[in-house]
Structures are given as structure tokens and as C-alpha cells.
Write a protein that holds these residues in place. Sequence first.
Motif, PDB file in Angstrom:
ATOM      1  N   GLY A  77       0.797  -1.221   0.000  1.00  0.00           N
ATOM      2  CA  GLY A  77       0.000   0.000   0.000  1.00  0.00           C
ATOM      3  C   GLY A  77       0.825   1.263   0.000  1.00  0.00           C
ATOM      4  O   GLY A  77       0.274   2.369  -0.123  1.00  0.00           O
ATOM      5  N   PHE A  78       2.133   1.142   0.128  1.00  0.00           N
ATOM      6  CA  PHE A  78       3.007   2.319   0.153  1.00  0.00           C
ATOM      7  C   PHE A  78       3.690   2.496  -1.198  1.00  0.00           C
ATOM      8  O   PHE A  78       4.168   1.536  -1.801  1.00  0.00           O
ATOM      9  CB  PHE A  78       4.094   2.159   1.228  1.00  0.00           C
ATOM     10  CG  PHE A  78       3.564   2.175   2.639  1.00  0.00           C
ATOM     11  CD1 PHE A  78       3.427   3.368   3.327  1.00  0.00           C
ATOM     12  CD2 PHE A  78       3.218   1.000   3.283  1.00  0.00           C
ATOM     13  CE1 PHE A  78       2.956   3.392   4.626  1.00  0.00           C
ATOM     14  CE2 PHE A  78       2.740   0.992   4.571  1.00  0.00           C
ATOM     15  CZ  PHE A  78       2.610   2.196   5.251  1.00  0.00           C
ATOM     16  N   ASP A  79       3.721   3.747  -1.659  1.00  0.00           N
ATOM     17  CA  ASP A  79       4.493   4.036  -2.861  1.00  0.00           C
ATOM     18  C   ASP A  79       5.980   3.811  -2.596  1.00  0.00           C
ATOM     19  O   ASP A  79       6.727   3.399  -3.483  1.00  0.00           O
ATOM     20  CB  ASP A  79       4.258   5.490  -3.304  1.00  0.00           C
ATOM     21  CG  ASP A  79       2.825   5.717  -3.755  1.00  0.00           C
ATOM     22  OD1 ASP A  79       2.202   4.753  -4.236  1.00  0.00           O
ATOM     23  OD2 ASP A  79       2.330   6.851  -3.611  1.00  0.00           O
ATOM     24  N   GLU A  80       6.365   4.102  -1.363  1.00  0.00           N
ATOM     25  CA  GLU A  80       7.750   3.882  -0.932  1.00  0.00           C
ATOM     26  C   GLU A  80       7.709   3.378   0.501  1.00  0.00           C
ATOM     27  O   GLU A  80       6.997   3.958   1.336  1.00  0.00           O
ATOM     28  CB  GLU A  80       8.555   5.186  -1.022  1.00  0.00           C
ATOM     29  CG  GLU A  80      10.013   5.026  -0.635  1.00  0.00           C
ATOM     30  CD  GLU A  80      10.783   6.332  -0.773  1.00  0.00           C
ATOM     31  OE1 GLU A  80      11.929   6.401  -0.298  1.00  0.00           O
ATOM     32  OE2 GLU A  80      10.224   7.284  -1.358  1.00  0.00           O
ATOM     33  N   ILE A  81       8.454   2.321   0.793  1.00  0.00           N
ATOM     34  CA  ILE A  81       8.448   1.750   2.148  1.00  0.00           C
ATOM     35  C   ILE A  81       9.067   2.767   3.101  1.00  0.00           C
ATOM     36  O   ILE A  81      10.222   3.180   2.919  1.00  0.00           O
ATOM     37  CB  ILE A  81       9.235   0.430   2.202  1.00  0.00           C
ATOM     38  CG1 ILE A  81       8.712  -0.542   1.144  1.00  0.00           C
ATOM     39  CG2 ILE A  81       9.133  -0.189   3.596  1.00  0.00           C
ATOM     40  CD1 ILE A  81       7.251  -0.853   1.258  1.00  0.00           C
ATOM     41  N   PRO A  82       8.321   3.194   4.133  1.00  0.00           N
ATOM     42  CA  PRO A  82       8.825   4.265   4.997  1.00  0.00           C
ATOM     43  C   PRO A  82      10.007   3.864   5.873  1.00  0.00           C
ATOM     44  O   PRO A  82      10.842   4.697   6.204  1.00  0.00           O
ATOM     45  CB  PRO A  82       7.610   4.646   5.839  1.00  0.00           C
ATOM     46  CG  PRO A  82       6.733   3.442   5.815  1.00  0.00           C
ATOM     47  CD  PRO A  82       6.949   2.787   4.493  1.00  0.00           C
ATOM     48  N   LYS A  83      10.070   2.615   6.273  1.00  0.00           N
ATOM     49  CA  LYS A  83      11.166   2.123   7.112  1.00  0.00           C
ATOM     50  C   LYS A  83      11.565   0.733   6.630  1.00  0.00           C
ATOM     51  O   LYS A  83      10.711  -0.055   6.228  1.00  0.00           O
ATOM     52  CB  LYS A  83      10.740   2.009   8.585  1.00  0.00           C
ATOM     53  CG  LYS A  83       9.656   2.973   9.042  1.00  0.00           C
ATOM     54  CD  LYS A  83      10.201   4.272   9.538  1.00  0.00           C
ATOM     55  CE  LYS A  83       9.050   5.232   9.838  1.00  0.00           C
ATOM     56  NZ  LYS A  83       9.203   6.042  10.996  1.00  0.00           N
ATOM     57  N   PRO A  84      12.841   0.397   6.647  1.00  0.00           N
ATOM     58  CA  PRO A  84      13.246  -0.960   6.257  1.00  0.00           C
ATOM     59  C   PRO A  84      12.693  -1.986   7.235  1.00  0.00           C
ATOM     60  O   PRO A  84      12.720  -1.792   8.448  1.00  0.00           O
ATOM     61  CB  PRO A  84      14.778  -0.903   6.297  1.00  0.00           C
ATOM     62  CG  PRO A  84      15.110   0.256   7.174  1.00  0.00           C
ATOM     63  CD  PRO A  84      13.998   1.243   7.010  1.00  0.00           C
ATOM     64  N   VAL A  85      12.181  -3.088   6.698  1.00  0.00           N
ATOM     65  CA  VAL A  85      11.551  -4.126   7.511  1.00  0.00           C
ATOM     66  C   VAL A  85      12.318  -5.435   7.352  1.00  0.00           C
ATOM     67  O   VAL A  85      12.561  -5.888   6.230  1.00  0.00           O
ATOM     68  CB  VAL A  85      10.079  -4.341   7.087  1.00  0.00           C
ATOM     69  CG1 VAL A  85       9.448  -5.458   7.919  1.00  0.00           C
ATOM     70  CG2 VAL A  85       9.281  -3.050   7.229  1.00  0.00           C
ATOM     71  N   VAL A  86      12.684  -6.020   8.484  1.00  0.00           N
ATOM     72  CA  VAL A  86      13.345  -7.320   8.511  1.00  0.00           C
ATOM     73  C   VAL A  86      12.359  -8.335   9.095  1.00  0.00           C
ATOM     74  O   VAL A  86      11.715  -8.060  10.109  1.00  0.00           O
ATOM     75  CB  VAL A  86      14.627  -7.296   9.356  1.00  0.00           C
ATOM     76  CG1 VAL A  86      15.336  -8.652   9.297  1.00  0.00           C
ATOM     77  CG2 VAL A  86      15.555  -6.189   8.891  1.00  0.00           C
ATOM     78  N   VAL A  87      12.250  -9.493   8.455  1.00  0.00           N
ATOM     79  CA  VAL A  87      11.282 -10.500   8.895  1.00  0.00           C
ATOM     80  C   VAL A  87      11.981 -11.806   9.216  1.00  0.00           C
ATOM     81  O   VAL A  87      12.829 -12.274   8.447  1.00  0.00           O
ATOM     82  CB  VAL A  87      10.209 -10.750   7.807  1.00  0.00           C
ATOM     83  CG1 VAL A  87       9.223 -11.822   8.283  1.00  0.00           C
ATOM     84  CG2 VAL A  87       9.474  -9.460   7.466  1.00  0.00           C
ATOM     85  N   ARG A  88      11.603 -12.377  10.359  1.00  0.00           N
ATOM     86  CA  ARG A  88      12.019 -13.730  10.708  1.00  0.00           C
ATOM     87  C   ARG A  88      10.768 -14.537  11.008  1.00  0.00           C
ATOM     88  O   ARG A  88       9.959 -14.169  11.867  1.00  0.00           O
ATOM     89  CB  ARG A  88      12.944 -13.698  11.925  1.00  0.00           C
ATOM     90  CG  ARG A  88      13.360 -15.084  12.443  1.00  0.00           C
ATOM     91  CD  ARG A  88      12.535 -15.514  13.633  1.00  0.00           C
ATOM     92  NE  ARG A  88      13.058 -16.729  14.267  1.00  0.00           N
ATOM     93  CZ  ARG A  88      12.602 -17.243  15.390  1.00  0.00           C
ATOM     94  NH1 ARG A  88      11.604 -16.656  16.023  1.00  0.00           N
ATOM     95  NH2 ARG A  88      13.125 -18.335  15.896  1.00  0.00           N
ATOM     96  N   LEU A  89      10.574 -15.631  10.287  1.00  0.00           N
ATOM     97  CA  LEU A  89       9.443 -16.521  10.501  1.00  0.00           C
ATOM     98  C   LEU A  89       9.950 -17.901  10.908  1.00  0.00           C
ATOM     99  O   LEU A  89      10.941 -18.388  10.360  1.00  0.00           O
ATOM    100  CB  LEU A  89       8.595 -16.668   9.232  1.00  0.00           C
ATOM    101  CG  LEU A  89       7.844 -15.444   8.714  1.00  0.00           C
ATOM    102  CD1 LEU A  89       7.124 -15.798   7.421  1.00  0.00           C
ATOM    103  CD2 LEU A  89       6.852 -14.935   9.746  1.00  0.00           C
ATOM    104  N   ALA A  90       9.255 -18.530  11.852  1.00  0.00           N
ATOM    105  CA  ALA A  90       9.582 -19.905  12.244  1.00  0.00           C
ATOM    106  C   ALA A  90       8.298 -20.573  12.704  1.00  0.00           C
ATOM    107  O   ALA A  90       7.323 -19.906  13.043  1.00  0.00           O
ATOM    108  CB  ALA A  90      10.622 -19.910  13.360  1.00  0.00           C
ATOM    109  N   GLY A  91       8.274 -21.900  12.669  1.00  0.00           N
ATOM    110  CA  GLY A  91       7.113 -22.618  13.170  1.00  0.00           C
ATOM    111  C   GLY A  91       6.103 -22.950  12.091  1.00  0.00           C
ATOM    112  O   GLY A  91       6.460 -23.213  10.934  1.00  0.00           O
TER     113      GLY A  91
END
Length: 381
Positions: free
Chosen positions: A330-344
Amino acid sequence: MKLHEYQAKQVFADAGIPTPDSRLASTVDEVMDAVDEIGYPAAIKAQVHVGGRGKAGGIKIATSAEEAREAAESILGMDLKGYTVDRVLVEAGVDFENELYVGITMDRNEGEPVAMVSTEGGVDIESVAEETPEKIAREHIDPAFGLHPYQARKVVFEAGIPNDVAMDVASILGTLYDLYESRDASDIEINPVMITSDREVVAADAVMNIDEDALFRQPELAEMEDEAAGDELEAKANEYGFDYVRLSGNVGIIGNGAGLVMTTLDLVDYYGGSPANFLDIGGGAKAERVTKALDMVFSDENVDSVVFNIFGGITRGDEVAKGINEALEGFDEIPKPVVVRLAGTNAEEGMEILNEDLVQVEGTLEDAVQRAVKNAEEVTQ
């Protein structure tokens, strides 16, 4: 639920604890009207839920109309540790000789409330407890019997309070415990209690936190809740049903489960970063809920990077991944860098779904936190 100082002081005053004459003001003109009524010197104090207001410029003493106007103009509207100040308490100055600390809280190690008194008032009591714990006198309280008068006197004298004001301080301590018990408080304190040149005791500050689960028993205090919130993000968290605490750092943290979020906070600190918040989206969080969480963290101007830590049990990794994608697309530009960790549960499916043009993906929590901290450092350099 945290009460503002002006709200807690009203509760204290109604219970008979001496407090300075004061007025609440939200404009410069209201401040000037208040000081005209109260007189000089007067303290002008930001009403936000942060500690160290004085050191941050949120409390000023005015001895003239010119100083009062300058103080009001500088404090109203200021950003104080992430909170915008929209109200100040204008309070009569106190000619004091000594500052004391008195408070009641729960000692979870002992499973009982504890009364605390110290001659080191007016400073950060946590620092006193860590650096010079012997300067804090303590008395545990059996909740079946309450704080006996002899216990209040005992802890006051053990703290070294001067004899001529000791009984007054003990009386205040007893009243604080009565409020702690009857108002379902989790913490209640005065820092400082000021001893005036006339040897009177005055509550120059007031802290009162209420157990939110007991608000149904406290309708009068419950009415103060919206006003006490004082922060748009915390109000939004209540609306969304999130467990959220705003902190002073710049690394936004989102997780599912209090223990997981706390671990992430600790790791951010361990790797040299500074957490901006505690945000627990809870178990079973689906796409819409994750979208709201990201919206909240992005709304915090202090946040420079975000780390998303999800361990799937009830929560499915693919649902989380969909929520992250939907929010960021939904953002034209990502406002902040996002780091994702998924487990399970369904973590592998979630990793495949994540749009790596929008997020940075890491396989371990340690790697995710270190990358988020590095992202924040790069923004501030």
C-alpha cells in the motif's frame, strides 16, 4: 492504566494528602491566567507519561510573567521523548529544604506489597535501588491485614526521616497504601515529598498506575482512561487490541507472544540497538491484524527500522506473510526498512510468499535483529 500527574494528585488530595495549589492548562493564555491566580514562583510541568521530564526540559520554574510565558511556549507542543505535550500542570512553587521518596508497589519475589521510603527523593529511584540500595528502607505488607501504623512508623524511622516530620510522612504512607488497596493500584508513589521551611510535608509529584483488569470496580478512574492515555499510538493500540508499550529507541519490534517480544527487545539491546516499542500482536494473528501492527509502528516518527519476529504455533506463517505484503504494497515507498524472521507453523510457505522487494528476510532471530539494528544505524548516520 497510568494516570497523569494532575489526575493522581486529585486522587491524593481527595484522600487528604497535601498537594500544591495547581491548575491544568492547554494554551499559553491559560497558563498565564493560572499563574496570575497561583502566584510566583510557579512550576510549569508537561503532562506526559515519561520519566525525567525535568532533565528533558518538560518542567520549568517561573518567577515572573515573562518567564512563565517563555516556559509555556517552550513546553506546550514540544516533543518529549516521543510524546507531544498538549497539557501542562501549573503549580505553586514549594519552598523546600528536603526531598523524600515514598511509594507502594508489589514485590513479586515475595508475593506481597512493599512500602518504600528514602531520603533520596527527587531523583530516579531505580538508580538509587541499583547503586545505593541501603538508602531505601522497605517494609513488606501482609495484604490480609494491610499496612499497620507501627509498620509505617518503622519504615519511616529506618529511612532516617527527621523526627519532627516523621509522623506526617508515616501518615502519607498509610494513605498511599489505603489508595493502593482500595483503588486496585499496581504502583503508587510520590517523588518527591517535599519538606518545607515550615516543616510541612507536600506531595510535589504523583504516580499512580491502576490494574486495567480491575477497572470495572473503579468507574471513577475508568472515566479518566481515555484522557490519561495521552498518546495517539497507545490509544490506537487499545483500539486494535494490541499489547503495546512505547519506548524511547528507534528499532520497532513486532512479535506474537510477550516472551518472544521481550526476547527480541533484549537482543536489540544486546546488539547495540535501542528498542522503540513493545508490540505483541497475539496468537492467531491474521493478515488484517498484521497490517494494523505495521501501520502502528510506521506511525512512530522515532522508528528508523522494524524487525518482525513470528514463531508459528496458533499463528500461521503464511497468514503473517500475506499481512506484511498487503501492508507494504500500500506504500508508494516503504517508509522504514523491515526485517522478517518466521519460524514454526507454515513458516516455509510464509517465506515463499514474502515479497523480498519489500522486506529483508533472515533465517534466525539473531541475524534478523542484527540486520534491523544495522538498518537503524545507517538511517541515523
